[in-house]
Design a protein around this motif. Structure first.
Motif, PDB file in Angstrom:
ATOM      1  N   LYS A   1       0.186 -13.158  30.934  1.00  0.00           N
ATOM      2  CA  LYS A   1       1.548 -12.793  31.309  1.00  0.00           C
ATOM      3  C   LYS A   1       2.241 -12.152  30.115  1.00  0.00           C
ATOM      4  O   LYS A   1       2.044 -12.561  28.980  1.00  0.00           O
ATOM      5  N   THR A   2       3.061 -11.170  30.375  1.00  0.00           N
ATOM      6  CA  THR A   2       3.796 -10.511  29.297  1.00  0.00           C
ATOM      7  C   THR A   2       5.189 -11.095  29.121  1.00  0.00           C
ATOM      8  O   THR A   2       5.814 -10.886  28.088  1.00  0.00           O
ATOM      9  N   LYS A   3       5.691 -11.785  30.156  1.00  0.00           N
ATOM     10  CA  LYS A   3       7.074 -12.279  30.177  1.00  0.00           C
ATOM     11  C   LYS A   3       8.045 -11.112  29.980  1.00  0.00           C
ATOM     12  O   LYS A   3       9.077 -11.228  29.314  1.00  0.00           O
ATOM     13  N   ALA A   4       7.694  -9.978  30.564  1.00  0.00           N
ATOM     14  CA  ALA A   4       8.548  -8.800  30.509  1.00  0.00           C
ATOM     15  C   ALA A   4       8.654  -8.197  31.902  1.00  0.00           C
ATOM     16  O   ALA A   4       7.687  -8.230  32.687  1.00  0.00           O
ATOM     17  N   LEU A   5       9.832  -7.668  32.224  1.00  0.00           N
ATOM     18  CA  LEU A   5      10.066  -6.995  33.494  1.00  0.00           C
ATOM     19  C   LEU A   5      10.374  -5.528  33.225  1.00  0.00           C
ATOM     20  O   LEU A   5      11.185  -5.209  32.354  1.00  0.00           O
ATOM     21  N   GLY A   6       9.747  -4.653  33.959  1.00  0.00           N
ATOM     22  CA  GLY A   6      10.064  -3.234  33.852  1.00  0.00           C
ATOM     23  C   GLY A   6      11.269  -2.907  34.726  1.00  0.00           C
ATOM     24  O   GLY A   6      11.383  -3.418  35.841  1.00  0.00           O
ATOM     25  N   VAL A   7      12.161  -2.093  34.221  1.00  0.00           N
ATOM     26  CA  VAL A   7      13.351  -1.670  34.973  1.00  0.00           C
ATOM     27  C   VAL A   7      13.348  -0.149  35.016  1.00  0.00           C
ATOM     28  O   VAL A   7      13.408   0.509  33.971  1.00  0.00           O
ATOM     29  N   VAL A   8      13.287   0.405  36.218  1.00  0.00           N
ATOM     30  CA  VAL A   8      13.212   1.853  36.385  1.00  0.00           C
ATOM     31  C   VAL A   8      14.573   2.375  36.820  1.00  0.00           C
ATOM     32  O   VAL A   8      15.084   2.017  37.885  1.00  0.00           O
ATOM     33  N   LEU A   9      15.172   3.221  35.973  1.00  0.00           N
ATOM     34  CA  LEU A   9      16.455   3.840  36.270  1.00  0.00           C
ATOM     35  C   LEU A   9      16.241   5.192  36.948  1.00  0.00           C
ATOM     36  O   LEU A   9      15.283   5.897  36.632  1.00  0.00           O
TER      37      LEU A   9
END
Length: 344
Positions: free
Chosen positions: A59-67
């Motif tokens: 797990k990266t414990k990161a979320l990608g956010v696409v604008l």
């Protein structure tokens, strides 16, 4: 001397295995226990080896956010900083970081998302927009990669978890407000027809007019970029033989630009033209006149979207769901009854 997991466990009054599960964000550990352990970690200055933990758990414990659009364009609209604030509040509580992805074109944005997926940079992705024929949604569905959309998916809605307002009903409600205060010649200015939010708000506008027995003239429907005021478009509307007396604008920032353009042309809001819009950003409250607008609870959209994505990351087998955030009309001074009082 370095602080160990055993030291933290003793201070928090729990077993060392419990501390390890809190660090791993095990869903079986109660929120109260997590808070107690995290407080002990902070007080003792204990910092787990996040990299080692992530490698072990994959797990990266990161979320990608696409604008949508490039970051400099998107972040000019107060909607996006506010929705990011909601996302960040949940991500922080759940120990997730955020990775932003932007681009000038669909191709650039798709390439950025593909990098995040193929290189395992993130555990899941949030799309802060929804458009028709979106290659990013198609790619993520094909990869079976966790993602959530802020907005209503144009295709595959039953397969995609999404958080949205009922934009059709919201637009019908705000258009009906103009009808209720005496306006019949009502125009619509929306964003790109490729964006689902534009299509939904246009549909609600048309539905309100139809139910009131008023035909929706194509000359009264204008589309432009959300970050533009629609200056030329609104001048064309006001130069019609029967110009509108009411205007539904699909975004507060665009509405403020429209008001500025009208004032430059000697057309006063609301005396000559009543305007209503959407989102209830802070600028809508302090503009002159203050905007009558639909409060879509932007912060809540972000919070719910982040919570849904993290739940999906933790349990990939759960079915897609639709979350609707209620809307509310904020009545202010940009819309008045028609005809205007003679003293105005």
């Amino acid at each position: 001397m370095d602080v160990t997991i055993k030291d933290v466990a003793k201070a928090a009054g729990v077993a060392p295995s419990t501390v390890s599960r809190v660090i791993a964000d095990n869903p079986r550990i109660s929120p109260a226990t997590k808070r107690k352990v995290k407080r002990a970690m902070e007080e003792m200055g204990y910092h787990p080896n996040v990299t080692a933990r992530n490698l072990a758990s994959r797990k990266t414990k990161a979320l990608g956010v696409v604008l949508p659009f490039s970051a400099d364009k998107a972040l000019q609209n107060p909607f996006f900083p506010e929705v990011l604030r909601g996302i960040s509040s949940i991500a922080h509580d759940m120990d997730y970081s955020l990775v932003l992805c932007t681009g000038e074109t669909d191709e650039e944005m798709l390439e950025g998302v593909q990098r995040m997926v193929y290189s395992s940079q993130t555990d899941g992705i949030l799309l802060l927009y929804s458009q028709v024929r979106d290659p990013i949604q198609t790619f993520l569905l094909e990869q079976k990669f966790p993602f959530v959309v802020v907005g209503r998916p144009a295709e595959n809605g039953s397969e995609v978890t999404h958080v949205d307002n009922d934009n059709i009903q919201a637009s019908k409600d705000i258009t009906s407000h103009l009808l209720d205060i005496g306006h019949e010649r009502i125009a619509f200015i929306g964003g790109s027809r490729e964006l689902v939010v534009t299509l939904d708000r246009l549909q609600g506008y048309e539905r309100a007019l139809r139910e009131a027995g008023i035909s929706s003239s194509e000359s009264y429907k204008v589309h432009t970029e959300f970050l533009k005021s629609g200056g030329r478009a609104v001048r064309e509307l006001m130069s019609l033989s029967d110009p509108p007396t009411g205007l539904v604008v699909a975004d507060d920032l665009m509405a403020i630009g429209v008001i500025s353009t009208l004032e430059e042309a000697g057309i006063h809001v609301p005396e000559d033209l009543s305007i209503v819009s959407f989102n209830n950003v802070y600028l809508a409250q302090v503009s002159r006149p203050a905007l009558t607008t639909v409060d879509v609870h932007i912060h809540d959209l972000g919070k719910e979207a982040a919570a849904c994505l993290i739940a999906h990351v933790q349990r990939r087998d759960q079915p897609a769901k639709r979350v609707i955030i209620p809307h509310k009309i904020e009545y202010r001074s940009s819309a008045i009854s028609r005809p205007a009082p003679s003293e105005a």
